[in-house]
Design an enzyme around this catalytic site. Sequence first.
Site, PDB file in Angstrom:
ATOM      1  N   GLY A 133       1.844   3.113   5.536  1.00  0.00           N
ATOM      2  CA  GLY A 133       2.796   2.726   4.495  1.00  0.00           C
ATOM      3  C   GLY A 133       3.832   1.771   5.058  1.00  0.00           C
ATOM      4  O   GLY A 133       3.921   1.571   6.276  1.00  0.00           O
ATOM      5  N   HIS A 170      15.569  15.130   3.786  1.00  0.00           N
ATOM      6  CA  HIS A 170      15.622  14.125   4.860  1.00  0.00           C
ATOM      7  C   HIS A 170      15.932  14.774   6.214  1.00  0.00           C
ATOM      8  O   HIS A 170      15.377  14.391   7.243  1.00  0.00           O
ATOM      9  CB  HIS A 170      16.666  13.059   4.508  1.00  0.00           C
ATOM     10  N   ASN A 230       0.662  -5.670  10.774  1.00  0.00           N
ATOM     11  CA  ASN A 230       0.724  -4.211  10.945  1.00  0.00           C
ATOM     12  C   ASN A 230      -0.338  -3.472  10.135  1.00  0.00           C
ATOM     13  O   ASN A 230      -0.667  -2.330  10.447  1.00  0.00           O
ATOM     14  CB  ASN A 230       2.123  -3.694  10.585  1.00  0.00           C
ATOM     15  N   LYS A 236      13.679  10.360  -0.321  1.00  0.00           N
ATOM     16  CA  LYS A 236      14.224  11.494   0.430  1.00  0.00           C
ATOM     17  C   LYS A 236      15.617  11.880  -0.066  1.00  0.00           C
ATOM     18  O   LYS A 236      16.428  11.009  -0.393  1.00  0.00           O
ATOM     19  CB  LYS A 236      14.292  11.147   1.925  1.00  0.00           C
ATOM     20  N   MET A 292      -3.088  10.179  -0.105  1.00  0.00           N
ATOM     21  CA  MET A 292      -1.970   9.392   0.423  1.00  0.00           C
ATOM     22  C   MET A 292      -2.506   8.408   1.462  1.00  0.00           C
ATOM     23  O   MET A 292      -3.183   8.826   2.410  1.00  0.00           O
ATOM     24  CB  MET A 292      -0.976  10.349   1.095  1.00  0.00           C
ATOM     25  N   ARG A 320       4.400 -10.168   9.895  1.00  0.00           N
ATOM     26  CA  ARG A 320       4.298  -8.846  10.527  1.00  0.00           C
ATOM     27  C   ARG A 320       3.750  -7.800   9.562  1.00  0.00           C
ATOM     28  O   ARG A 320       3.052  -6.871   9.968  1.00  0.00           O
ATOM     29  CB  ARG A 320       5.657  -8.412  11.055  1.00  0.00           C
ATOM     30  N   SER A 350      11.038   1.382  17.084  1.00  0.00           N
ATOM     31  CA  SER A 350      12.264   0.975  16.388  1.00  0.00           C
ATOM     32  C   SER A 350      12.994  -0.189  17.070  1.00  0.00           C
ATOM     33  O   SER A 350      14.195  -0.111  17.310  1.00  0.00           O
ATOM     34  CB  SER A 350      13.184   2.203  16.333  1.00  0.00           C
ATOM     35  N   TRP A 375      13.595   1.651   6.129  1.00  0.00           N
ATOM     36  CA  TRP A 375      14.887   1.930   6.773  1.00  0.00           C
ATOM     37  C   TRP A 375      15.387   0.663   7.443  1.00  0.00           C
ATOM     38  O   TRP A 375      14.639  -0.006   8.149  1.00  0.00           O
ATOM     39  CB  TRP A 375      14.744   3.048   7.816  1.00  0.00           C
ATOM     40  N   ASP A 403       7.628   3.812   1.772  1.00  0.00           N
ATOM     41  CA  ASP A 403       8.475   4.939   2.180  1.00  0.00           C
ATOM     42  C   ASP A 403       9.942   4.561   1.994  1.00  0.00           C
ATOM     43  O   ASP A 403      10.446   3.646   2.637  1.00  0.00           O
ATOM     44  CB  ASP A 403       8.208   5.281   3.650  1.00  0.00           C
ATOM     45  N   TYR A 426      19.002   4.875   2.624  1.00  0.00           N
ATOM     46  CA  TYR A 426      18.747   3.515   3.105  1.00  0.00           C
ATOM     47  C   TYR A 426      19.555   2.478   2.316  1.00  0.00           C
ATOM     48  O   TYR A 426      19.668   1.325   2.730  1.00  0.00           O
ATOM     49  CB  TYR A 426      17.249   3.163   3.049  1.00  0.00           C
ATOM     50  N   GLY A 442      -3.706  18.297  -3.058  1.00  0.00           N
ATOM     51  CA  GLY A 442      -4.918  17.655  -3.551  1.00  0.00           C
ATOM     52  C   GLY A 442      -4.737  16.161  -3.756  1.00  0.00           C
ATOM     53  O   GLY A 442      -5.710  15.429  -3.945  1.00  0.00           O
ATOM     54  N   LYS A 469       8.029  -0.402   9.859  1.00  0.00           N
ATOM     55  CA  LYS A 469       8.928  -1.172   8.979  1.00  0.00           C
ATOM     56  C   LYS A 469       8.897  -2.641   9.374  1.00  0.00           C
ATOM     57  O   LYS A 469       8.912  -2.992  10.556  1.00  0.00           O
ATOM     58  CB  LYS A 469      10.342  -0.622   9.122  1.00  0.00           C
TER      59      LYS A 469
HETATM   60  P1  A2P Z   1      11.396  -6.941  11.275  1.00  0.00           P
HETATM   61  O1  A2P Z   1      11.704  -6.024  10.102  1.00  0.00           O
HETATM   62  O2  A2P Z   1      12.454  -7.958  11.486  1.00  0.00           O
HETATM   63  O3  A2P Z   1      10.003  -7.481  11.227  1.00  0.00           O
HETATM   64  P2  A2P Z   1       9.828   0.842  13.542  1.00  0.00           P
HETATM   65  O4  A2P Z   1       8.953   0.899  12.348  1.00  0.00           O
HETATM   66  O5  A2P Z   1       9.259   1.475  14.775  1.00  0.00           O
HETATM   67  O6  A2P Z   1      11.222   1.358  13.250  1.00  0.00           O
HETATM   68  O7  A2P Z   1      10.007  -0.680  13.929  1.00  0.00           O
HETATM   69  C1  A2P Z   1      10.636  -1.567  13.058  1.00  0.00           C
HETATM   70  C2  A2P Z   1      11.163  -2.719  13.845  1.00  0.00           C
HETATM   71  O8  A2P Z   1      10.068  -3.416  14.454  1.00  0.00           O
HETATM   72  C3  A2P Z   1      11.891  -3.720  13.005  1.00  0.00           C
HETATM   73  O9  A2P Z   1      12.985  -4.202  13.761  1.00  0.00           O
HETATM   74  C4  A2P Z   1      10.863  -4.812  12.770  1.00  0.00           C
HETATM   75  O10 A2P Z   1      11.495  -6.053  12.627  1.00  0.00           O
HETATM   76  C5  A2P Z   1      10.046  -4.776  14.033  1.00  0.00           C
HETATM   77  N1  A2P Z   1       8.632  -5.106  13.809  1.00  0.00           N
HETATM   78  C6  A2P Z   1       7.868  -4.759  12.759  1.00  0.00           C
HETATM   79  N2  A2P Z   1       6.603  -5.177  12.920  1.00  0.00           N
HETATM   80  C7  A2P Z   1       6.554  -5.807  14.111  1.00  0.00           C
HETATM   81  C8  A2P Z   1       5.536  -6.467  14.811  1.00  0.00           C
HETATM   82  N3  A2P Z   1       4.300  -6.538  14.319  1.00  0.00           N
HETATM   83  N4  A2P Z   1       5.842  -7.031  16.008  1.00  0.00           N
HETATM   84  C9  A2P Z   1       7.091  -6.945  16.509  1.00  0.00           C
HETATM   85  N5  A2P Z   1       8.109  -6.326  15.881  1.00  0.00           N
HETATM   86  C10 A2P Z   1       7.847  -5.763  14.685  1.00  0.00           C
END
Ligand code: A2P
Length: 315
Positions: free
Chosen positions: A17, A112, A277, A79, A13, A273, A221, A21, A45, A50, A10, A267
């Site tokens: 987020g 995890h 995002n 986690k 979220m 960024r 990533s 990591w 998260d 981490y 309920g 992340k």
């Molecule tokens: P940084 O933390 O230096 O911004 P994921 O979430 O898929 O694991 O991706 C995380 C990686 O993507 C990190 O290395 C992060 O680098 C990079 N990153 C996060 N946002 C962006 C963005 N808008 N454009 C390019 N790279 C990004």
Amino acid sequence: MIPEITLNTGAKMPVLGLGTWKSAPGIVGEAVRAALEECGYRHIDCAAIYGNEPEVGEAFTNVFSKKQIKREEVFVTSKLWNNMHRADEVEVACKKSLSDLKLDYLDLYLMHWGVATIPDRPDQPANQRGEPLNKDGVLELTSASIRETWEAMEKLVKQGLVKAIGVANFTGIMLTDLLTYAKIKPAMNQVELHPYNQQQRLVDFCKYNDIAVTGYSPLGSPGNAKQDAPNLLADELILKLSKQYKKTSAQILVRWAIQRGTVTIPKSTHAERLKENIDVFDFALVEADMKEIAGLERRYRFVDPYDWWKIPYFD
Ligand code: A2P
């Protein structure tokens, strides 16, 4: 305001987020502060492994002390790490995360991975990540079953330490088994999801069982990828859509994740960024483009624990 999903408890979220990591100590605290205070994130998260929860906790204390943002307005996940799976360790691990994060409850606590390792020993051979290996270089496991761990996690809910419990990196068959005995059904399965690894059947199975799904590594990533890994942000189709919608590749990927009904946790530790995002709520991908992105599936995992553990976890 970020749209929210409703968990099977309920609770609400936010669908987006901030992942933490590989967010380095010395940087992660400022990223969490900026995300909350300047960018509008309301979901962070975290995870014990981490290694940055104490600094994230300092950022929480700092932000909440200003009284602009209340603790209850932020959804916090942590986690349980693999070396704390035995029944008598689960509460200890949860309390350690709570103490590091300087919180008195977690919104969500996840197992995890579905593997349990031996307690840390200084003389134990280990991989580069510090995880215990046996003489054959395979992860050294202990006899705690997933059931033992899950039942201990259920107690955390009863104690009020966590509002919801769930799992991460669970496959369909692991969930099937868990559901045979779980008195509290998992609220979440957090797995690797992006256009190159969509796991549509697993996502559908979770939905069918009222288990929400969070996708990690939504951008592929990039900071973490192996040398020969594909570059999702530079995928031809993603770049084409990026031009078409006048959004960045990252925004196309985040939007796609949300539009397919999953929660996503990109992340970043960079202020621009973090803003980029989360700036995905002023456009929508049309159905044809959603489908075209779905055509990118190639079952590619950026995170495959076989590399670390020599356990064929996802085979
Ligand atoms: P940084 O933390 O230096 O911004 P994921 O979430 O898929 O694991 O991706 C995380 C990686 O993507 C990190 O290395 C992060 O680098 C990079 N990153 C996060 N946002 C962006 C963005 N808008 N454009 C390019 N790279 C990004």
